[in-house]
Scaffold this motif. Structure first.
Motif, PDB file in Angstrom:
ATOM      1  N   ASP A 183       8.090   0.162   3.579  1.00  0.00           N
ATOM      2  CA  ASP A 183       6.924  -0.309   4.936  1.00  0.00           C
ATOM      3  C   ASP A 183       8.183  -0.067   5.911  1.00  0.00           C
ATOM      4  OD1 ASP A 183       5.052  -1.816   5.054  1.00  0.00           O
ATOM      5  OD2 ASP A 183       5.570  -3.643   5.924  1.00  0.00           O
ATOM      6  N   PHE A 186       8.042   3.486   7.651  1.00  0.00           N
ATOM      7  CA  PHE A 186       7.019   3.844   7.801  1.00  0.00           C
ATOM      8  C   PHE A 186       6.971   2.915   9.379  1.00  0.00           C
ATOM      9  CE2 PHE A 186       2.107   3.563   7.854  1.00  0.00           C
ATOM     10  CZ  PHE A 186       2.143   4.841   8.132  1.00  0.00           C
ATOM     11  N   THR A 204       0.639  10.595   1.325  1.00  0.00           N
ATOM     12  CA  THR A 204       0.986   9.776   0.390  1.00  0.00           C
ATOM     13  C   THR A 204      -0.107   9.118  -0.436  1.00  0.00           C
ATOM     14  OG1 THR A 204       2.059   7.702   0.958  1.00  0.00           O
ATOM     15  CG2 THR A 204      -0.208   8.055   1.815  1.00  0.00           C
ATOM     16  N   LEU A 209      -0.606   1.915   2.173  1.00  0.00           N
ATOM     17  CA  LEU A 209      -0.147   2.641   3.965  1.00  0.00           C
ATOM     18  C   LEU A 209      -1.163   3.602   4.302  1.00  0.00           C
ATOM     19  CD1 LEU A 209       3.480   3.969   2.275  1.00  0.00           C
ATOM     20  CD2 LEU A 209       3.573   2.079   4.491  1.00  0.00           C
TER      21      LEU A 209
END
Length: 227
Positions: A183, A186, A204, A209
């Motif tokens: 997280d 990203f 992904t 996400l």
């Protein structure tokens, strides 16, 4: 004037064509991505997402269909010209960072710039700026082995953007990281993308996400559909 950074149209790709183990990986795939747009490419393993990214990034060629980057048809370029476009126009990020272990984080970002004709001073400045944007400027002098997995991937992000590409292609860029680190990393990637205004396709399997990107498409059995 063309409004898209990337356009792929009616791409097909078949492996082992005409044989009993023939695999039709892409079946008429079309996708357009605008400057500043982040598209999430959702696909299960083996669905053809890596093949699609490799063709879009000029690492592979389709059986049929076209690839247009920045308004120029790239489909039938020579290998030399395709290499030149990849080096200056397309950035790649993979699940594994592929950093050069004998060089520092800073040097890993500087080297592709030097290969592209940038002065050492300018390359160093850009590398430090990118590392600062992902929050690890203080780790610039560390080699990859001394960095955490999340830090290694942040350096890989910076390296992929070192030559200021117009298009970023990422194949499961947080796939090797635990959920919390994934997280955070990203977020760092999205910061870089938003700051530069490039077009990005990020593959992904993480639906959470993908939902944070501008739009999502799903590749299933070689067919691309909007989510």
């Amino acid at each position: 004037m063309n409004d898209f950074t990337l356009e792929v149209a009616e791409l097909t790709k078949t492996y082992n064509a005409g044989k009993p183990n023939e695999v039709r990986v892409l079946q008429g795939v079309s996708l357009s991505v605008k400057p500043g747009e982040v598209v999430g490419l959702v696909a299960p393993s083996g669905a053809g997402k890596s093949t699609l990214l490799h063709i879009a990034g000029l690492l592979d060629t389709p059986d049929t269909g076209t690839v247009t980057i920045g308004g120029t048809d790239m489909t039938n370029l020579s290998d030399r010209k395709r290499t030149a476009v990849r080096r200056g126009t397309v950035g790649f990020i993979y699940q594994f960072h592929h950093l050069l272990p004998e060089f520092t984080a800073l040097e890993n970002i500087v080297l592709p710039q030097l290969a592209n004709g940038v002065t050492e001073k300018a390359a160093h400045a850009r590398a430090m700026d990118l590392l600062g944007k992902v929050g690890i400027a203080e780790r610039a002098s560390h080699r990859p082995a001394a960095l955490s997995g999340g830090e290694q991937q942040r350096v890989a992000f910076c390296r992929s953007l070192a030559n200021e590409p117009a298009l970023l292609l990422a194949d499961e860029p947080t796939g090797n990281l635990d959920p919390d680190t994934s997280d955070q990393v990203f977020d760092a990637l999205m910061t870089l993308v938003r700051d530069t205004g490039l077009a990005a396709v990020i593959a992904t399997h993480n639906l959470e996400l993908a939902a944070r990107m501008d739009r999502q498409v799903r590749l299933t059995a070689g067919v691309l559909e909007m989510i």
